[in-house]
Motif scaffolding. Structure first.
Motif, mmCIF file in Angstrom:
data_model
loop_
_atom_site.group_PDB
_atom_site.id
_atom_site.type_symbol
_atom_site.label_atom_id
_atom_site.label_comp_id
_atom_site.label_asym_id
_atom_site.label_seq_id
_atom_site.Cartn_x
_atom_site.Cartn_y
_atom_site.Cartn_z
ATOM 1 N N ALA A 1 0.842 -1.185 0.000
ATOM 2 C CA ALA A 1 0.000 0.000 0.000
ATOM 3 C C ALA A 1 0.882 1.242 0.000
ATOM 4 O O ALA A 1 1.987 1.213 0.517
ATOM 5 C CB ALA A 1 -0.910 -0.005 1.240
ATOM 6 N N ASP B 1 -7.272 7.841 -6.185
ATOM 7 C CA ASP B 1 -7.537 7.647 -4.761
ATOM 8 C C ASP B 1 -8.330 8.815 -4.182
ATOM 9 O O ASP B 1 -8.664 9.774 -4.886
ATOM 10 C CB ASP B 1 -6.232 7.383 -3.985
ATOM 11 C CG ASP B 1 -5.300 8.591 -3.931
ATOM 12 O OD1 ASP B 1 -5.740 9.737 -4.177
ATOM 13 O OD2 ASP B 1 -4.108 8.388 -3.616
ATOM 14 N N GLY B 2 -8.630 8.741 -2.912
ATOM 15 C CA GLY B 2 -9.421 9.759 -2.229
ATOM 16 C C GLY B 2 -8.751 11.121 -2.170
ATOM 17 O O GLY B 2 -9.389 12.120 -1.869
ATOM 18 N N LYS B 3 -7.471 11.168 -2.465
ATOM 19 C CA LYS B 3 -6.734 12.430 -2.466
ATOM 20 C C LYS B 3 -6.519 12.954 -3.882
ATOM 21 O O LYS B 3 -5.751 13.878 -4.102
ATOM 22 C CB LYS B 3 -5.412 12.242 -1.744
ATOM 23 C CG LYS B 3 -5.615 11.913 -0.274
ATOM 24 C CD LYS B 3 -4.308 11.913 0.446
ATOM 25 C CE LYS B 3 -4.389 11.825 1.918
ATOM 26 N NZ LYS B 3 -5.144 11.077 2.683
ATOM 27 N N ARG C 1 -3.095 6.289 -9.516
ATOM 28 C CA ARG C 1 -2.116 5.231 -9.214
ATOM 29 C C ARG C 1 -2.214 4.139 -10.265
ATOM 30 O O ARG C 1 -3.290 3.608 -10.532
ATOM 31 C CB ARG C 1 -2.368 4.647 -7.827
ATOM 32 C CG ARG C 1 -1.306 3.616 -7.461
ATOM 33 C CD ARG C 1 -1.019 3.592 -6.005
ATOM 34 N NE ARG C 1 0.025 2.625 -5.727
ATOM 35 C CZ ARG C 1 -0.014 1.766 -4.738
ATOM 36 N NH1 ARG C 1 -1.050 1.748 -3.923
ATOM 37 N NH2 ARG C 1 0.983 0.938 -4.544
ATOM 38 N N THR D 1 2.587 6.920 -9.236
ATOM 39 C CA THR D 1 1.521 7.787 -8.760
ATOM 40 C C THR D 1 1.685 9.136 -9.453
ATOM 41 O O THR D 1 2.795 9.655 -9.550
ATOM 42 C CB THR D 1 1.591 7.967 -7.232
ATOM 43 O OG1 THR D 1 1.535 6.680 -6.617
ATOM 44 C CG2 THR D 1 0.433 8.815 -6.721
#
Length: 195
Positions: free
Chosen positions: A40, A132-134, A138, A155
């Motif tokens: 992760a 992603d949530g930000k 990715r 990323t």
């Protein structure tokens, strides 16, 4: 207290017999993040607003991966990492000067792997491409080149109306050992600078 950006650009080169080299660059003022064994991404403090961009189409994702591979290959060949740094996101630039990138990519340079061969194949994704949530894009997968597959975990951050490299992890593995695994840190402690 203003938290500085935390950027991880890691390189791991693996062979069937084990790790060949490892390097990791970080810029931070807070304690280092914990990287989960599952591969992760590290906890990263972001300064840019969350991207509202949709997931790019397959061709755009492939172009991002291919251009990153070529930028790293050309930097490895020339020994000049300025362009790679300059085309990356501003937070990557802050965390990594050209001399630091030279150190980080020393292991893969020493293996003489030609990353430009990635242009011969479409990338195979180990995980579905996602934002992603930000708001970070990715892309994790491999190029099944023979005899050595190139693994990638990239990323990207949306900056000035385009996706720019934010973090990179590359690995190489003999095609006979498979390439389903994420490039993972070796058992030896990583080289850390700039704390």
């Amino acid at each position: 207290m203003i938290r500085h950006l935390l950027i991880a650009a890691a390189l791991t080169v693996l062979s069937t017999t084990g790790p060949l080299a490892i390097g990791e660059a970080r810029a931070q003022s807070a304690p280092p993040p914990v990287v989960a064994p599952s591969g992760a991404p590290p906890n990263i403090a972001y300064s840019a607003p969350v991207s509202t961009q949709p997931l790019p189409d397959e061709l755009t994702r492939a172009k991002l991966i291919w251009t990153t591979m070529i930028a790293i290959e050309q930097a490895n060949e020339s020994g000049n990492y300025s362009v790679l740094r300059d085309i990356a996101s501003p937070s990557f630039q802050v965390a990594n000067d050209p001399s630091r990138l030279t150190q980080i990519f020393a292991g893969i340079r020493s293996t003489n792997i030609d990353l430009s061969n990635a242009l011969l194949l479409a990338p195979t994704y180990r995980e579905p491409p996602a934002i992603d949530g930000k708001g970070m894009l990715r892309l994790t997968g491999a190029f099944g080149l023979r005899p050595t597959a190139v693994l990638f975990d990239l990323t990207f951050q949306w900056v000035s109306n385009r996706w720019r490299l934010f973090a990179v992890s590359l690995g190489a593995r003999s095609i006979t050992s498979g390439f389903g695994a994420t490039p993972a840190p070796a058992s030896a402690p990583p080289i850390r600078k700039g704390k």
